[in-house]
Write a protein that holds these residues in place. Structure first.
Motif, PDB file in Angstrom:
ATOM      1  N   GLY A  13      54.727  54.890 -35.386  1.00 35.69           N
ATOM      2  CA  GLY A  13      54.089  55.146 -34.102  1.00 35.69           C
ATOM      3  C   GLY A  13      54.846  54.504 -32.960  1.00 35.69           C
ATOM      4  O   GLY A  13      55.942  53.969 -33.129  1.00 35.69           O
ATOM      5  N   TYR A  14      54.241  54.558 -31.794  1.00 35.17           N
ATOM      6  CA  TYR A  14      54.839  53.948 -30.609  1.00 35.17           C
ATOM      7  C   TYR A  14      54.583  52.446 -30.607  1.00 35.17           C
ATOM      8  O   TYR A  14      53.540  51.977 -31.013  1.00 35.17           O
ATOM      9  CB  TYR A  14      54.254  54.542 -29.322  1.00 35.17           C
ATOM     10  CG  TYR A  14      54.757  55.919 -29.009  1.00 35.17           C
ATOM     11  CD1 TYR A  14      56.084  56.123 -28.657  1.00 35.17           C
ATOM     12  CD2 TYR A  14      53.906  57.015 -29.048  1.00 35.17           C
ATOM     13  CE1 TYR A  14      56.548  57.388 -28.359  1.00 35.17           C
ATOM     14  CE2 TYR A  14      54.375  58.288 -28.739  1.00 35.17           C
ATOM     15  CZ  TYR A  14      55.688  58.460 -28.405  1.00 35.17           C
ATOM     16  OH  TYR A  14      56.148  59.710 -28.108  1.00 35.17           O
ATOM     17  N   MET A  71      52.170  58.040 -22.351  1.00 33.77           N
ATOM     18  CA  MET A  71      52.328  57.655 -23.760  1.00 33.77           C
ATOM     19  C   MET A  71      51.601  56.351 -24.047  1.00 33.77           C
ATOM     20  O   MET A  71      51.008  56.187 -25.118  1.00 33.77           O
ATOM     21  CB  MET A  71      53.813  57.533 -24.123  1.00 33.77           C
ATOM     22  CG  MET A  71      54.519  58.860 -24.253  1.00 33.77           C
ATOM     23  SD  MET A  71      56.181  58.759 -24.948  1.00 33.77           S
ATOM     24  CE  MET A  71      57.061  57.885 -23.686  1.00 33.77           C
ATOM     25  N   SER A  75      48.790  57.277 -26.722  1.00 38.19           N
ATOM     26  CA  SER A  75      49.330  57.121 -28.079  1.00 38.19           C
ATOM     27  C   SER A  75      48.411  56.249 -28.918  1.00 38.19           C
ATOM     28  O   SER A  75      48.236  55.068 -28.651  1.00 38.19           O
ATOM     29  CB  SER A  75      50.741  56.532 -28.030  1.00 38.19           C
ATOM     30  OG  SER A  75      50.689  55.209 -27.560  1.00 38.19           O
ATOM     31  N   VAL A  79      53.765  59.151 -34.759  1.00 38.24           N
ATOM     32  CA  VAL A  79      54.378  60.382 -34.271  1.00 38.24           C
ATOM     33  C   VAL A  79      55.518  60.860 -35.166  1.00 38.24           C
ATOM     34  O   VAL A  79      55.908  62.025 -35.105  1.00 38.24           O
ATOM     35  CB  VAL A  79      54.882  60.232 -32.819  1.00 38.24           C
ATOM     36  CG1 VAL A  79      53.727  60.090 -31.857  1.00 38.24           C
ATOM     37  CG2 VAL A  79      55.834  59.065 -32.679  1.00 38.24           C
ATOM     38  N   ARG A  91      56.809  64.849 -31.780  1.00 39.68           N
ATOM     39  CA  ARG A  91      57.296  64.981 -30.398  1.00 39.68           C
ATOM     40  C   ARG A  91      58.183  66.208 -30.263  1.00 39.68           C
ATOM     41  O   ARG A  91      58.359  66.730 -29.167  1.00 39.68           O
ATOM     42  CB  ARG A  91      58.073  63.729 -29.990  1.00 39.68           C
ATOM     43  CG  ARG A  91      57.231  62.461 -30.034  1.00 39.68           C
ATOM     44  CD  ARG A  91      58.074  61.238 -29.865  1.00 39.68           C
ATOM     45  NE  ARG A  91      59.044  61.154 -30.952  1.00 39.68           N
ATOM     46  CZ  ARG A  91      60.009  60.245 -31.024  1.00 39.68           C
ATOM     47  NH1 ARG A  91      60.138  59.353 -30.075  1.00 39.68           N
ATOM     48  NH2 ARG A  91      60.844  60.225 -32.033  1.00 39.68           N
TER      49      ARG A  91
END
Length: 190
Positions: A13-14, A71, A75, A79, A91
């Protein structure tokens, strides 16, 4: 036990810290361009080219800053998904790229930024370059030397080198699993 049976499915993930850093840099760049474009400091030595460049900078940095803020806010989940079957970057598309379709995995560097590039079959590459904006980005990446499907680790919890090493490991395991062979642990290390 073969390598392909020991690899877990990964979800990436972010990173909130990295996104906050990108947001801060983008906000600072936007404010600097805005100050010059609108002449907030009352300077008289600004020519038309510099002012135009700053207007473009306000638009580009402003857009990037807004996207980073979006984001940060939206988020919540991973992703990028990596499994023994393939890789999926939501993405880019919701489709999984099978390791059998990947011909090579490269790390491409441009101005200090490292990006993982998947060399895929021509037909699959065309599917991921669909749409006007994605097509333009794909052509721009190709012109700069990144010919393939680009997986950018910017803002993710995993850095580019680790993402590259992980992709290579899963790609190798997936190719051996597809061919029906088994690779022992010492062979995988080499």
């Amino acid at each position: 036990m073969s390598v392909d049976q020991t690899l877990p499915n990964l979800s990436i993930g972010y990173s909130q810290g990295r996104l906050l850093k990108f947001f801060g840099i983008g906000l600072l760049a936007t404010l600097m361009c805005t100050a010059v474009a609108f002449n907030w400091y009352r300077g008289k030595d600004i020519n038309a080219f510099q002012m135009t460049a700053c207007y473009v900078g306000v638009a580009l940095f402003g857009f990037a800053t807004c996207k980073t803020l979006w984001m940060l806010i939206s988020s919540r989940g991973p992703v990028v998904f990596i499994s023994r079957v393939g890789i999926r970057d939501t993405r880019i598309a919701d489709e999984t790229i099978a390791w059998q379709s990947v011909r090579d995995i490269l790390i491409w560097q441009y101005r200090g930024q490292k990006i993982v590039v998947l060399k895929v079959d021509h037909l699959l590459a065309q599917r991921f370059a669909g749409g006007l904006l994605k097509g333009l980005l794909s052509l721009m990446n190709k012109a700069l030397g990144a010919d393939g499907v680009v997986v950018n680790a910017g803002g993710l919890t995993m850095d580019s080198q680790t993402l590259f090493d992980t992709c290579r490991q899963y790609w190798t395991a997936g190719r051996f699993a597809y061919s029906g062979r088994s690779v022992s642990e010492p062979e995988r290390i080499n």
